[in-house]
Motif scaffolding. Structure first.
Motif, PDB file in Angstrom:
ATOM      1  N   GLY A  64     -29.128   1.089 -15.965  1.00  0.00           N
ATOM      2  CA  GLY A  64     -29.903   2.344 -15.447  1.00  0.00           C
ATOM      3  C   GLY A  64     -30.683   3.026 -14.696  1.00  0.00           C
ATOM      4  O   GLY A  64     -31.221   4.130 -15.480  1.00  0.00           O
ATOM      5  N   LYS A  67     -29.792   9.896 -15.623  1.00  0.00           N
ATOM      6  CA  LYS A  67     -30.963   9.878 -15.612  1.00  0.00           C
ATOM      7  C   LYS A  67     -30.342  11.369 -16.494  1.00  0.00           C
ATOM      8  O   LYS A  67     -29.546  11.904 -16.247  1.00  0.00           O
ATOM      9  CB  LYS A  67     -31.949  10.607 -15.038  1.00  0.00           C
ATOM     10  N   THR A 104     -38.062  12.795 -25.259  1.00  0.00           N
ATOM     11  CA  THR A 104     -37.591  12.423 -23.676  1.00  0.00           C
ATOM     12  C   THR A 104     -37.846  10.756 -24.578  1.00  0.00           C
ATOM     13  O   THR A 104     -38.276  10.896 -24.622  1.00  0.00           O
ATOM     14  CB  THR A 104     -37.926  12.873 -22.698  1.00  0.00           C
ATOM     15  N   ASP A 106     -35.728   6.252 -23.168  1.00  0.00           N
ATOM     16  CA  ASP A 106     -34.630   5.362 -22.569  1.00  0.00           C
ATOM     17  C   ASP A 106     -33.741   4.908 -23.432  1.00  0.00           C
ATOM     18  O   ASP A 106     -34.911   4.838 -24.451  1.00  0.00           O
ATOM     19  CB  ASP A 106     -35.735   4.544 -21.353  1.00  0.00           C
ATOM     20  N   GLY A 110     -33.297   2.143 -19.424  1.00  0.00           N
ATOM     21  CA  GLY A 110     -33.914   2.777 -18.779  1.00  0.00           C
ATOM     22  C   GLY A 110     -32.748   3.578 -18.159  1.00  0.00           C
ATOM     23  O   GLY A 110     -33.378   4.392 -17.843  1.00  0.00           O
ATOM     24  N   ASN A 111     -31.496   4.176 -18.912  1.00  0.00           N
ATOM     25  CA  ASN A 111     -30.706   5.359 -19.448  1.00  0.00           C
ATOM     26  C   ASN A 111     -31.248   6.030 -19.463  1.00  0.00           C
ATOM     27  O   ASN A 111     -32.001   6.225 -20.946  1.00  0.00           O
ATOM     28  CB  ASN A 111     -29.656   5.231 -19.457  1.00  0.00           C
ATOM     29  N   GLY A 112     -31.765   7.279 -18.781  1.00  0.00           N
ATOM     30  CA  GLY A 112     -32.680   8.189 -19.372  1.00  0.00           C
ATOM     31  C   GLY A 112     -32.079   9.152 -20.772  1.00  0.00           C
ATOM     32  O   GLY A 112     -31.147  10.261 -19.927  1.00  0.00           O
TER      33      GLY A 112
END
Length: 120
Positions: A64, A67, A104, A106, A110-112
């Motif tokens: 995660g 980003k 946007t 994830d 939770g990687n953006g």
């Protein structure tokens, strides 16, 4: 010189692979366990560009922590309709900025990710 591969830190390669392939439309290039203790899952985005590998073995890259991975699509509105039909919930919808329209999201860890259509 070009970027050929981006490492995406995940906690569960199976769950992440399912998300990237079934929801985002990536193609599996490799799913290999030949190196003891390592699973090499490499996926290509639809339309080409740098592939990703789902990694679990970098202590400095916890799941995660990535980003700002940006993908370009021809029509972000059509893309949003497609992934929403696959069950992806993006309540903020499409946003607009000087560079274009974008969404946007994830991944399951939770990687953006940004999916955008650039206006030129």
């Amino acid at each position: 010189m070009r970027i050929s591969l981006v490492s995406v830190p995940v906690s569960d390669p199976d769950r992440a692979k399912k998300f990237y392939v079934e929801v985002l439309g990536f193609t599996e290039l490799t799913d290999n366990t030949d190196i003891p203790g390592t699973r090499w899952v490499m996926l290509a985005p639809p339309g080409g560009g740098a592939a990703i590998t789902l990694v679990t073995w970098f202590p400095s890259m916890p799941a995660g922590s990535l980003k700002g991975l940006v993908y370009e699509v021809d029509d972000v509105d059509a893309w949003l309709v497609d992934v929403t039909a696959k069950g992806l919930d993006l309540p903020a919808g499409v946003q607009e900025e000087f560079f274009g329209r974008y969404v946007t999201l994830d991944d399951p860890d939770g990687n953006g990710i940004v999916v955008q259509t650039t206006t030129r």
